[in-house]
Each structure stands twice: as structure tokens, then as C-alpha cells.
Design a protein around this motif. Structure first.
Motif, mmCIF file in Angstrom:
data_model
loop_
_atom_site.group_PDB
_atom_site.id
_atom_site.type_symbol
_atom_site.label_atom_id
_atom_site.label_comp_id
_atom_site.label_asym_id
_atom_site.label_seq_id
_atom_site.Cartn_x
_atom_site.Cartn_y
_atom_site.Cartn_z
ATOM 1 N N PRO A 81 0.803 -1.227 0.000
ATOM 2 C CA PRO A 81 0.000 0.000 0.000
ATOM 3 C C PRO A 81 0.837 1.279 0.000
ATOM 4 C CG PRO A 81 0.265 -0.731 2.245
ATOM 5 C CD PRO A 81 1.101 -1.659 1.391
ATOM 6 N N ASP A 140 -6.728 5.560 -2.437
ATOM 7 C CA ASP A 140 -6.129 5.913 -1.150
ATOM 8 C C ASP A 140 -6.616 7.292 -0.720
ATOM 9 O OD1 ASP A 140 -3.707 8.018 -1.697
ATOM 10 O OD2 ASP A 140 -3.913 6.610 -3.358
ATOM 11 N N THR A 198 -1.790 3.323 7.656
ATOM 12 C CA THR A 198 -1.877 3.277 6.199
ATOM 13 C C THR A 198 -2.950 4.237 5.721
ATOM 14 O OG1 THR A 198 -2.231 1.829 4.286
ATOM 15 C CG2 THR A 198 -3.546 1.383 6.244
ATOM 16 N N ASN A 200 -4.094 3.635 2.286
ATOM 17 C CA ASN A 200 -4.755 2.877 1.238
ATOM 18 C C ASN A 200 -6.088 2.354 1.775
ATOM 19 O OD1 ASN A 200 -5.356 0.137 -0.174
ATOM 20 N ND2 ASN A 200 -3.946 1.187 -1.552
#
Length: 561
Positions: A81, A140, A198, A200
Motif C-alpha cells: 500500500p 487511497d 496506512t 490505502n
């Protein structure tokens, strides 16, 4: 090289909808402030190419099985990601086509005269399309924010296009609201990144079950802040006070294009909510009330009621069209909040129908107002006597239709321009009100049928509001239509250009196409809704994407089957 099982995987065409308007805008900037005709041709060619590309991508994704109906592209060739990811699925393909259709219609209308009211109209228009395409394709949160800002920055300039104190006044309100929403967007993204590590969206969804219980409150707070930012852009009540003034003050082609902006907020909520908080979370665990579902349902119901009252109270068609956009957003948010695939399929059909109708209404506003403002002097009024037969000129026959001045109506031809305005207004009335036999009726019927199976108090309330809002819309449009078409004042037929009438006809033809192809389109919407409510397929498609090995060259992308 692409995956043999899924030719969409790694296809460069996935990134083309973003690069095409970006390259077009850059080219027109290099041309300087002049050469407007050439810019108009370039803009039109690029927008038409974008439509053809979107239709091709939609057909390609629809031809695949549900598990393979995803195209994943890694622009920077970084592994998921960590790098930018673009994902094409049925929902994003649908919105790409809708954006391209309304973009083309708005541009055609603007080419009649509005594109000459500002130096950088064509550049801003292409950047607006780029932001819309990118927002629907990105996978994302950070790049979703980037594309949000691109389309909002372009919308600031387009809203002020043409100048005027009113546009400046409402433009400041519009900018202020969106800046606050963007700030909330960043705060929500930062909180979610702090919890999950993250940005994503597929990776966030995959990691949510592993979030520690102590961090759940922070996770929900971040999701709520992000939702407020999206719902402010989606015009959810009470965050929608800015919309009627802004959309009503914008020029006709810009307002028609703006009909898409609220759908970006609705799309973002739908995408993230179905990914991160699905009804079925897997492993035999079923969540009857996912996080935030009650807020979406009741917030959507309040927005729908507010928009319906606003439509009924509107005296001008422009404000009515703005409130119809609010009503549409409320309907979609409430319907998606139930988490029912059958209801979501009807709502997606309604999304396409209502957006096309709202765009056509915004384009009609200027033409109808132009017809009202132009009046003939007393010496210029043609009473029609020269065109009537002699026996009618002498004395009307019993039972012959007369107007308010007791003049014979037989033998008067309806001007083509007035007939066009009346017909298109009537079609818009049927679609927005949800009356048969057009697409608004099909969409509402699909949603009403699905609501009957839910057996929940909120479902019954949405059922009643859908019917009541249609009645209010029909009443308001009937009142507006009487003022525009049934007054006794003598006016000449308005002069309309082909560039002004063609886009309205195309938009309404698109709505007619939704009815004529109702069965296959409802099938497409049903598969789209089923895919949304089975997020594991999206997550697997994104997380299994692989960058191109160095020796394979930089032009290919690979995705594991």
C-alpha cells in the motif's frame, strides 16, 4: 503485459481519464490568453474523448465476472500500500460515464456564449473534470484529498466565472465552507493513519479487525470527522446552507456541472463505509447496525425532508434545481445507510437519473428566464388576425377555444423554441417528481419495492418521504410552469441556439435511455451494489496487485489473478 484472466489489470487506460484533462489543461495554458476558438475545439475534443473512454471502460468492467470486475493500476510502480493506486470497478465506471456525459453537455452549452466570459474557462473546466475523474478512481485517502482539492480549486474559479457581486458574495461562503471541510478531511485522515498506519482504503479495511480495543474510540472519531467532511460536500442537512445560493448564482453550464459535486461526497461516504464498516464482516460475524448507519439514515431523511420543503417553497426554477440536488443527496445517503443491496441498486439508478435531470434543469433556467424577460411593445404584438380564416376573423364559432383576451387560439402555431422549452420542462418535471413513465419513476419504484422488505420504522419513513417529496416537486414545478408558459402577457418566442438546446436534449435523451434499457441497467446497478456489499473482492483485487519487475519494462503492470 496484463493478466490473461483479467485484461483490465494494469491497463494504461485506467489512468487515461486523469491524464487526458490534465494534458489538455496544460496545453491550453501554454496557448496563453488568446485563441479562444482553438481552445474551445481542443476542450470539446478532449471532453468527447473522455466520454468515449469512460463508456469503453464501463463496458470492459461490466463484461467481467464479479470477482474479476476490477482494474488496478500502479502509476508509480510502487507496491501496495505504499504507492498511488487507481482502481476501476463498476461504481467508479458508472460515475466516470455520468461525469463525462454532464461535462460534455455543460461544455456544449457554454460554447454558445458563456466560455467567452472568462479567460481561463476552458482550463478550469478540464481541471474540474480531472478532479472528478481522479476522485472516482483513486484508492487511497491522501490522493482522494488531492483530487478533492483540484476539483474544488477549479470550482472556485468556475463559480466566479462571469463576475458580478452576487457570485462574489456566495463564492466567499462556498470557499469558506469547503476550506473548513478540507481541514476536517485532513484531521480525519491523520487520525485514521495514526490508528491503522496506512492510507490505502483497501489496506485500512483489511487492518480494521486488528485494531486494538483501546484504539476503537479513536478509530471511530477519525471516521466520524472524515464523514462530516464528506457529508458537508454532499450537502447533508444542516451542512447544506451554502448550496442553494452558490448553485443559484453560478452560470447555467457551471451549475449543471456542479450537480456532480455533491455526488463526490456521496461516493466517498459510500466507498469508505461499505469497505470499512460492512454489514457482513466475514468469519460468520454479522453486524446488524454497522458503525454510523443510523447517522446516515436519519441524516439522509432530514436532508430529504429539508430539500422537499425547499423545492415546494421555491419561486424560481434555479433555486428549485438547487433544492432538488439536496433532495437527491438526502435520498442517496439515507438509502445507502440501510446497507441493503437491493435498495442500493435502486439508489444507484436514482443517482444517474436525478443527476441528469438536475443538470438539464440548470441549463433550462437561463433559457426560461430569457423567454420571460423579453416582451413585445404594444405596436409589435401580432394578434394573429392575418393568419386566421375569414370566418374566424369575423366572429368566433361557438365552442371555439379562446385565450384570456377572447382571441381565437385555432390556427396559431406554437413557436418551435417555446415548444422545445415546454416539452423539456415537462420531461424534467416527470423525472424529478418520479412520475411515470420516465426514469425517475423507475428509480423510485425500485427503491420503494426494496423498502417494503426491510420492515423498519426508518424504512417506512423513507418510503413516505419519497412519495411526499415527489408530490411537492410536482406541485412546485406546476406552479413554476404556469408562471412561465400560461401567463397572458404577449412575448415573442425566445431565440435559442443549437448549442443551447442540443445539450439539454442529450441529457434528457440519456434519461430516456435509462428507461428504454431499464432491465440491463438495473442489472448493472444490482451487480454494482452486490460488489459494494462484498468488499472482500475489492480488497483482494487491490492488495494482490504487484509492481512490474524491473526487467519487464516500465510500461506494463501486473496483477495477480
Amino acid at each position: 503485459m496484463t493478466d490473461a484472466l483479467n485484461p483490465l489489470a494494469g491497463s494504461h487506460l485506467i489512468v487515461a481519464p486523469v491524464l487526458l484533462p490534465l494534458a489538455t489543461a496544460a496545453l491550453m495554458l501554454l496557448l496563453g490568453e488568446g485563441r479562444r476558438r482553438f481552445k474551445a475545439v481542443v476542450n470539446l475534443a478532449s471532453t468527447l474523448a473522455g466520454l468515449l473512454l469512460a463508456v469503453y471502460l464501463m463496458q470492459a468492467v461490466h463484461a467481467r465476472d464479479l470477482t474479476l470486475a476490477f482494474g488496478v493500476y500502479l502509476p508509480g510502480n510502487w507496491p501496495v500500500p505504499f504507492g498511488i493506486v487507481l482502481v476501476l470497478d463498476r461504481l467508479s465506471a458508472l460515475l466516470l460515464v455520468l461525469t463525462a456525459c454532464i461535462g460534455l453537455a455543460s461544455l456544449l452549452y457554454a460554447l454558445a456564449r458563456w466560455h467567452q466570459a472568462g479567460v481561463y474557462f476552458h482550463v478550469l473546466f478540464q481541471l474540474q473534470l480531472m478532479g472528478l475523474y481522479g476522485a472516482f478512481l483513486t484508492a487511497d485517502l491522501f490522493n482522494l484529498f488531492v483530487f478533492f482539492e483540484v476539483l474544488l480549486a477549479a470550482s472556485y474559479g468556475l463559480l466566479l466565472h462571469g463576475g458580478g457581486a452576487q457570485r462574489v458574495r456566495v463564492g466567499l461562503h462556498y470557499i469558506a465552507v469547503n476550506l473548513v471541510a478540507s481541514l476536517l478531511f485532513l484531521i480525519g485522515v491523520a487520525v485514521l493513519y495514526g490508528v491503522t498506519g496506512t492510507l490505502n482504503m483497501a489496506d485500512i479495511a483489511a487492518k480494521l479487525p486488528m485494531v486494538a480495543e483501546v484504539d476503537r474510540g479513536l478509530l471511530h472519531a477519525g471516521a466520524a470527522i472524515l464523514a462530516v467532511a464528506f457529508l458537508a460536500k454532499a450537502a447533508l442537512w444542516p451542512l447544506n446552507f451554502w448550496l442553494p445560493g452558490a448553485y443559484g448564482a453560478a452560470s447555467a453550464p457551471v451549475a449543471a456541472l456542479f450537480a456532480l459535486l455533491t455526488k463526490v461526497g456521496v461516493y466517498a461516504v459510500l466507498r469508505l463505509w461499505t469497505l470499512c464498516f460492512p454489514v457482513d464482516v466475514g468469519a460468520g460475524v454479522s453486524v446488524a447496525e454497522p458503525f454510523g448507519s443510523w447517522a446516515l439514515v436519519w441524516g439522509g431523511l432530514a436532508t430529504l425532508a429539508f430539500g422537499a420543503v425547499g423545492m415546494l417553497a421555491s419561486q424560481q426554477l434555479g433555486r428549485f434545481a438547487a433544492y432538488s440536488v439536496i433532495t437527491s443527496s438526502g435520498t442517496l445517503v439515507a438509502a445507502f445507510g440501510f446497507g441493503a443491496p437491493a435498495l442500493a441498486a435502486g439508489a444507484l439508478f436514482y443517482l444517474a437519473s436525478s443527476t441528469l435531470a438536475a443538470a438539464a434543469l440548470f441549463l433550462l433556467v437561463e433559457l426560461l428566464e430569457r423567454a420571460r424577460q423579453v416582451e413585445l411593445g404594444p405596436d409589435e404584438i401580432d394578434d394573429g388576425q392575418d393568419t386566421l380564416p375569414a370566418f374566424i376573423q369575423s366572429e368566433p364559432l361557438p365552442g371555439v377555444n379562446l385565450d384570456d383576451d377572447e382571441e381565437v387560439l385555432i390556427g396559431r402555431a406554437i413557436p418551435a423554441a417555446l415548444a422545445f422549452l415546454g416539452l423539456t420542462f415537462a420531461v424534467c418535471t416527470l423525472v424529478v417528481s418520479g412520475l411515470p413513465p420516465l426514469s425517475g419513476f423507475v428509480a423510485k419504484l425500485a427503491m420503494l419495492t426494496a423498502l417494503l422488505d426491510l420492515q423498519r420504522p426508518a424504512a417506512w419513513m423513507l418510503f413516505a418521504l419519497l412519495l411526499l417529496s415527489g408530490l411537492m416537486a410536482a406541485t412546485a414545478l406546476l406552479r413554476i410552469g404556469m408562471r412561465h408558459f400560461w401567463t397572458a402577457e404577449a412575448r415573442p418566442a425566445p431565440r435559442l441556439r443549437v448549442a443551447e438546446t442540443l445539450p439539454i436534449g442529450l441529457l434528457l435523451a440519456g434519461g430516456l435511455g435509462l428507461v428504454l434499457q431499464g432491465a440491463p441497467i438495473l442489472d448493472y446497478m444490482g451487480k454494482t451494489a452486490a460488489s459494494l456489499h462484498a468488499p472482500a473482492q475489492y480488497i483482494t483485487a487491490v492488495m494482490s496487485a504487484r509492481p512490474v519487475p524491473p526487467m519487464a519494462g516500465i510500461s506494463a503492470q501486473e496483477s495477480a489473478p
